[in-house]
Design an enzyme around this catalytic site. Structure first.
Site, PDB file in Angstrom:
ATOM      1  N   ASP A   1      52.688  35.674  32.527  1.00  0.00           N
ATOM      2  CA  ASP A   1      52.830  36.529  33.610  1.00  0.00           C
ATOM      3  C   ASP A   1      52.663  37.897  32.963  1.00  0.00           C
ATOM      4  O   ASP A   1      52.714  38.127  31.758  1.00  0.00           O
ATOM      5  CB  ASP A   1      54.313  36.353  33.936  1.00  0.00           C
ATOM      6  CG  ASP A   1      55.254  37.330  33.020  1.00  0.00           C
ATOM      7  OD1 ASP A   1      55.498  36.708  31.899  1.00  0.00           O
ATOM      8  OD2 ASP A   1      55.648  38.356  33.256  1.00  0.00           O
TER       9      ASP A   1
ATOM     10  N   CYS B   1      35.141  43.100  46.970  1.00  0.00           N
ATOM     11  CA  CYS B   1      33.784  43.408  46.591  1.00  0.00           C
ATOM     12  C   CYS B   1      32.908  42.870  47.521  1.00  0.00           C
ATOM     13  O   CYS B   1      31.676  42.949  47.633  1.00  0.00           O
ATOM     14  CB  CYS B   1      33.766  42.372  45.125  1.00  0.00           C
ATOM     15  SG  CYS B   1      34.423  43.106  43.876  1.00  0.00           S
TER      16      CYS B   1
ATOM     17  N   ASP C   1      63.081  35.690  35.631  1.00  0.00           N
ATOM     18  CA  ASP C   1      63.119  36.128  34.397  1.00  0.00           C
ATOM     19  C   ASP C   1      64.908  36.395  34.376  1.00  0.00           C
ATOM     20  O   ASP C   1      65.621  36.319  35.319  1.00  0.00           O
ATOM     21  CB  ASP C   1      62.655  37.240  33.626  1.00  0.00           C
ATOM     22  CG  ASP C   1      62.892  38.496  34.465  1.00  0.00           C
ATOM     23  OD1 ASP C   1      63.693  38.562  35.447  1.00  0.00           O
ATOM     24  OD2 ASP C   1      62.217  39.449  34.164  1.00  0.00           O
TER      25      ASP C   1
ATOM     26  N   CYS D   1      31.627  39.271  41.615  1.00  0.00           N
ATOM     27  CA  CYS D   1      33.037  38.821  41.937  1.00  0.00           C
ATOM     28  C   CYS D   1      32.801  38.543  43.724  1.00  0.00           C
ATOM     29  O   CYS D   1      32.226  39.040  44.358  1.00  0.00           O
ATOM     30  CB  CYS D   1      33.952  40.017  42.102  1.00  0.00           C
ATOM     31  SG  CYS D   1      35.505  39.840  42.544  1.00  0.00           S
TER      32      CYS D   1
ATOM     33  N   HIS E   1      41.311  42.722  44.202  1.00  0.00           N
ATOM     34  CA  HIS E   1      40.244  42.468  43.437  1.00  0.00           C
ATOM     35  C   HIS E   1      40.910  42.165  41.934  1.00  0.00           C
ATOM     36  O   HIS E   1      40.559  41.050  41.145  1.00  0.00           O
ATOM     37  CB  HIS E   1      39.407  43.824  43.049  1.00  0.00           C
ATOM     38  CG  HIS E   1      38.545  43.408  41.777  1.00  0.00           C
ATOM     39  ND1 HIS E   1      37.238  42.966  42.096  1.00  0.00           N
ATOM     40  CD2 HIS E   1      38.590  43.882  40.537  1.00  0.00           C
ATOM     41  CE1 HIS E   1      36.859  42.877  40.992  1.00  0.00           C
ATOM     42  NE2 HIS E   1      37.415  43.497  39.808  1.00  0.00           N
TER      43      HIS E   1
ATOM     44  N   CYS F   1      35.661  38.437  45.771  1.00  0.00           N
ATOM     45  CA  CYS F   1      36.787  38.649  46.273  1.00  0.00           C
ATOM     46  C   CYS F   1      36.548  39.530  47.501  1.00  0.00           C
ATOM     47  O   CYS F   1      35.309  39.940  47.776  1.00  0.00           O
ATOM     48  CB  CYS F   1      37.768  39.299  45.433  1.00  0.00           C
ATOM     49  SG  CYS F   1      37.338  41.381  45.146  1.00  0.00           S
TER      50      CYS F   1
END
Lengths: 375, 375
Positions: free
Chosen positions: A266, A309, A91, A304, A335, A306
Site C-alpha cells: 500500500d 491518456c 491499519d 498508456c 492515470h 488509461c
C-alpha cells in the site's frame, strides 16, 4: 471470515497467489490504494474497480476521529459507509499516532495523543484499535504495533519490538474474543537489526495469523538496509501466508520487493502525487505543472491505455492543474492508479510466465535510466 | 453550421423544441451546465452525458486568459480540448468583464481591463470576442453586449442598450466574414424599461440571428420586474427562434420563465451550490454541513434516482464535506445537476402532454411551501 491464501505459482522467491477474503478475492502481488477517510481520494468505488483495484486500505486513526466509529457502525461497517463492496484492509492506527511525535505519549497500556481535529485527549490501546477495526468490519485488520523510528539504537529497536510483540498478543486475544468479520495480521518489527526481526517473527509464531506484515520499513532508511532486512525476513516467513510490506512504495521498490517474495503493498504515492501534478510514465515521473507541457498535444504516456491518456492532452491537464480544477485531480489520479495497478498485472503475468527476473532487470534498468535523465 | 430550430409542440406560451447544432441536437427547454475553464467543475464529459446534459456553456473571458486561445486553437477548438463532443455555447466575455467593476474601462471601441490573473491590460472589443469564440469553434456564439447594471436610470439603460446594439452589429459583421463554425445569437438589453427592451429587439431585427438571448436580467432585480420584462419581450420575440434567458437561475425561476416561452437557460447554481454543500431536493435546499445530517442514514432525496442518492447516505456526504474530500464535491455535483436536468425533462414532458400550467402551479406552490419551511 478468515482469510485463505493460496500460492499457485512461483518464480524465484516471487509468488503468484490468491487471497480469499470475506468480500472477495485478491490476486497477489497486490497493490492497495489508500482510502484514508473512507474514500480513495477523488475516486468512486466503480472507478477503482474499473482501474483494477481489488482491495483498498482504510485508516483506523483517521476514521476513529472523523466521522467516528459510531457513524460507520450505524451504516453496518466501512464497506457500506463508503459503498465499496470489495475487500478492505484497515491499519491499526499506530503508524499515524507515532507520526504525531510531540502530541503523543507511549506507555505499556498503549498510546495517548491529542486529536489533531479538536485537541481532545484520545487513547489508543491494542484493545481500542481492535474494537475500532472490528466495528469497521474490515476483511483484514492489523495488530497495533510500536513503529520503531529510523535511526534507532539496538536497545531502542529491541524495546520497541518487544512492546509491539506484547501488543500483538493483546490485539490477537481481543480480536478473537468473538467470531471476527475478517482476519488479523501480525506485524514484524525490529528496526534495521536482522536478529531482532527474526526474534520478532519467532515471537509472533506463538500465535496463528492468517498473514504477516513487515512494519518499520520505508521510514527513511537507505535502500540497501531495506533490502537486507527484507531478504533476511522473507526467507523465514511462513510460505503459506501472505506477506504485506507496509507503506511501500515507489514502482521500483515494489518490483524489488516482489522479487524477494512480498505479496501485498500500500502507498499514498500514486494518489498524492496525482494531486500534486506528478504523473508516472514508462520513462519516469513528469510534473504536469512544468511550462514545457503548456502546448503539448500528446498524452501523459503514449504507451498508456488509461482513460486520461486516451482522451486528454498534457496541455489540458496542465491547464486544469493551473486552474485548481477538481477534474485535474481526478484525471491525474486515474492515470497514476492505472499505472500502479497495471504494474501489478504485469508482475503477476511475468511470474505466471516464469520470466520475472529478466523482466524486472529490464524494468529496473529502465527506471534507473529514467531517474538519471530526470535528474 | 447554422443552428436550426423547430418548435413541435406548445402549451400556452411554453414551447417544446429541438435545436440542431453542429455537434448535435438539443431538446428544449434546455439547461446548460456551466464549464467555465473548459470543464464543468468536478465532472467528466461522460458523466454529463449520462446525467442528460446535451449542451454546456464555455466562458470566453476565462478561457481567453487561461489557457489562452492559442492552446485551445492548437487542439482544434474547445470540444477537442475538453473532450466534449456535444454542443457548446460560448458567452461573449462581456458579463465577466462588467463584473470586474474597478478593473475595467468602457469606450465605444470596447472594454479594457486588468487581467485578474497577471494584472496585464487586456482589450475586449466585439471583434476580439468574435475572434476568440470563432477559435473556440462553439456551436453557438454570443454577441458582445454592455450588460446594464441594476438599478439604472432610463438614460443609463438607453445609452448602454444602444452601445450593445452597435456592438451587436459589429459582432454580426465580424462573425460572418467567413463561413462560421456555428451560429451567433443577439442579446436584447434595455434594463427594466419595457420600451427600451422593445427598441433593442427592433434594432436587432435588422439582422438575421438564429437565436436571441435576454441579457441584463438576474442582476439583482425583484422577481416582479423580471417577469414583467420577460412577458413584454416573449410576446414579441420571433416565435421560430430559440430564446435564451442568460444566467437564470433557481429551479422556480426556470419554471416561471418556461411558462412564459423561454427555451434555454444556464446557471452556475447547481455546480457552485454542490461544492458548498447545498443540495436541491423536492422539498427545498438542504445544507449537508448541518450537524442534523451527522448520523442520517437516508439519501439526500428519497425520491431522487441519481447515482449519489442510490448509493450514499447524508451522513457519508456530510463526512466527505467535513474532510474536504474531492469525492464530496463530485457526488454533490452529480446530485444537483441531475436535479436540474431532471427538472428540464419533466418540463418537456409536461409541455408535450399539454399539462404544463397545472404541473407548474403545483410545483411552484410546493417550492414556496418548502422555502417557507426552511426559513
Amino acid at each position: 471470515m478468515r482469510p485463505a491464501f493460496e500460492v499457485f505459482s512461483s518464480d524465484g522467491a516471487a509468488r503468484l497467489g490468491r487471497l480469499t477474503l470475506a468480500h472477495g478475492v485478491v490476486e497477489t502481488p497486490a497493490f492497495m490504494p489508500v482510502g484514508t477517510y473512507g474514500t480513495v481520494k477523488a475516486m468512486t468505488p466503480e472507478e477503482l474497480t474499473n482501474l483494477g483495484a481489488q482491495i483498498v486500505l482504510g485508516n483506523t486513526f483517521h476514521l476513529m476521529l472523523r466521522p467516528g466509529t459510531q457513524v460507520i457502525d450505524a451504516h453496518g461497517g466501512l464497506h457500506r459507509f463508503m459503498h465499496w463492496p470489495h475487500p478492505i484492509l484497515t491499519d491499526s492506527g499506530g503508524f499515524q499516532v507515532f507520526s504525531l511525535k510531540s502530541l503523543r505519549r507511549i506507555t505499556e497500556e498503549g498510546v495517548r495523543f491529542r486529536s489533531p481535529i479538536d485537541g481532545s485527549e484520545v487513547r489508543l490501546t491494542p484493545e481500542d484499535s481492535m474494537a475500532v477495526q472490528l466495528s469497521l468490519r474490515s476483511d483484514i485488520a492489523m495488530a497495533l504495533d510500536d513503529c520503531t523510528p529510523y535511526p534507532a539504537t539496538e536497545q531502542q529497536a529491541r524495546e520497541s519490538m518487544e512492546r509491539s510483540m506484547r501488543w500483538a498478543a493483546r490485539s490477537h486475544e481481543y480480536y478473537h474474543r468473538q467470531e471476527p468479520p475478517g482476519g488479523l495480521f501480525g506485524i514484524v518489527q525490529g528496526g534495521m537489526y536482522a536478529h531482532l526481526r527474526l526474534a520478532s517473527l519467532e515471537s509472533l509464531s506463538e500465535r496463528d495469523w492468517p498473514g504477516l506484515a513487515i512494519g518499520g520499513l520505508a521510514v527513511g532508511e537507505p535502500e540497501e538496509e531495506r533490502l537486507r532486512i527484507l531478504e533476511a525476513l522473507t526467507r523465514r516467513l511462513p510460505p503459506d501466508r501472505p506477506r504485506y510490506l507496509m507503506g511501500v512504495g515507489r514502482p521500483e521498490e515494489i518490483v524489488a520487493a516482489v522479487l524477494r517474495g512480498v505479496d501485498m503493498f500500500d502507498c499514498v504515492m500514486p494518489t498524492r502525487h496525482a494531486r500534486n501534478g506528478h504523473l508516472f510514465t514508462s520513462t519516469g515521473v513528469i510534473n504536469i505543472r512544468n511550462s514545457a507541457h503548456q502546448t503539448d498535444l500528446g498524452p501523459v504516456d503514449p504507451g498508456c491505455a488509461c482513460y486520461t491518456c486516451r482522451h486528454y492532452t498534457r496541455a489540458y491537464l496542465r491547464h486544469l492543474d493551473r486552474c485548481n480544477e477538481i477534474l485535474g485531480s481526478r484525471l491525474n489520479t486515474v492515470h497514476n492508479l492505472y499505472f500502479y495497478l497495471q504494474l501489478m498485472r504485469t508482475l503477476r503475468e511475468a511470474i505466471a510466465a516464469g520470466r520475472l527476473t529478466s523482466w524486472a532487470q529490464g524494468y529496473l534498468a529502465g527506471r534507473r535510466a529514467a531517474a538519471d535523465a530526470v535528474a
